[in-house]
Design an enzyme around this catalytic site. Structure first.
Site, PDB file in Angstrom:
ATOM      1  N   THR A 100      31.309  56.155  46.489  1.00  0.00           N
ATOM      2  CA  THR A 100      31.658  55.339  45.319  1.00  0.00           C
ATOM      3  C   THR A 100      30.752  55.759  44.167  1.00  0.00           C
ATOM      4  O   THR A 100      29.600  56.103  44.389  1.00  0.00           O
ATOM      5  CB  THR A 100      31.397  53.863  45.688  1.00  0.00           C
ATOM      6  OG1 THR A 100      32.350  53.483  46.662  1.00  0.00           O
ATOM      7  CG2 THR A 100      31.472  52.930  44.497  1.00  0.00           C
ATOM      8  N   GLY A 137      31.741  46.512  50.740  1.00  0.00           N
ATOM      9  CA  GLY A 137      32.078  45.640  49.623  1.00  0.00           C
ATOM     10  C   GLY A 137      32.148  44.166  49.943  1.00  0.00           C
ATOM     11  O   GLY A 137      31.787  43.320  49.107  1.00  0.00           O
TER      12      GLY A 137
END
Ligand code: ASP
Length: 319
Positions: A181, A234
């Site tokens: 990410t 997440g």
């Protein structure tokens, strides 16, 4: 004073094993981002908001990071991407969820921010909005790389849990390249900060899964004091409102490093190991992580530092 900090994802357990053969390409990308965008930020050509947008766009274009081209594949073998951005001065924000047909999800989030309302768009409507606003359209298959296909095949063969091959993968270097990410935080000469984050999520993620990256306050936050971009599993950053938590603890008086530690120790017990980058309007910057590594870099006063494992990379020895 101007600062640009970036990350390219955190992950892995155990001892740092040194650079792999693919790392020079990632280091080159981060160096290029920090040099070109850091200088433009310092000279005042771009502000913090545009700096974080361009930094993330450039990293979305690097296939070895998990954002834009080279994003990991979901359970159906498709790329679905999430991104968000926030401006500190006015709290303006933009976010896209589950986009599939654009080259730069972060530019789409920036367009939403600039439009002012709404804050989030999802799926086909988000792709359509982005394309109408000039974000480059691509075929969904253009985003899929050979490396990610191999990683997905392995995930499928192992019948593994989502994200499992991101941390245990014989296909990719560092055995954890589903991570990757990307994110950026910046402080401009006006004293404004901004944050941006973009991802393909986790390998094999269920259809429709939304991580922290596009959620304002979870993966991304900026206010008049601090800008934050998170990376890691997440769900834990959502459950702790991770980026906002860090801002709140910092803004109520805890030092930046301690506020980062507070966040990382809050996500760990709920399976959310990862890392964070943060910059304050006072000119402090932090890039801590609790995993084996986090791709990260800082441009400050024209000086660049880049790290992957525990120590900074010796850039002079790179070429
Ligand atoms: N936070 C991202 C997600 O859960 C993944 C990552 O940062 O590696 O989608």
């Amino acid at each position: 004073m101007t600062i640009l900090a970036i990350h390219g994802g955190a992950g892995g357990d155990g001892e740092w094993r040194g650079l792999t053969s693919l790392d020079p390409e990632r280091i080159h990308c981060m160096n290029h981002v920090l040099t070109s965008i850091g200088e433009a930020l310092e000279s005042g050509i771009i502000d913090a908001l545009e700096a974080v947008t361009q930094a993330v766009e450039t990293m979305e274009d690097e296939p070895l990071f998990n954002a834009g081209i080279g994003s990991v594949l979901d359970e159906n073998g498709t790329v679905t991407m999430d991104a968000s951005i926030m401006n500190g001065a006015d709290g303006a924000a933009g976010s896209v969820v589950n986009v599939r047909r654009i080259r730069h999800p972060i530019r789409a989030a920036n367009c939403i921010l600039k439009q002012g309302w709404p804050v989030m768009l999802n799926s086909e409507a988000a792709d359509e909005f982005a394309i109408r606003n000039g974000v480059e359209e691509v075929e969904p298959t253009w985003l899929v790389t050979e490396l990610r296909t191999k990683q997905w095949n392995l995930w499928k063969e192992k019948n593994a849990r989502p994200g499992a091959t991101d941390e245990d993968d014989s296909v990719l270097d560092h055995d954890l390249e589903g991570m990757g990410t990307v994110g950026a935080v910046a402080l401009d000469s006006e004293g404004n900060v901004a944050a941006a984050t973009s991802t393909g999520g986790m390998t094999g993620k269920p259809n429709g899964r939304i991580g922290d990256t596009p959620i304002i306050g979870a993966g991304t936050w900026a206010d008049e004091h601090i800008a934050v971009s998170c990376t890691g599993v997440g769900e834990a950053f959502i459950r702790t409102c991770g980026a906002h938590r860090l801002a709140t603890t910092h803004n109520s008086g805890l030092g930046l490093d301690k506020a980062c530690d507070d966040l990382l120790s809050a996500v760990e017990p709920i399976g959310g190991r990862g890392g964070v980058i943060a910059v304050t309007a006072r000119g402090e910057v932090a890039t801590p992580f609790q995993t084996m590594l986090m791709y990260r870099g800082v441009w400050k006063h024209g000086k660049i530092t880049i790290g992957i494992g525990p120590n900074d990379v010796d850039l002079d020895s790179m070429d």
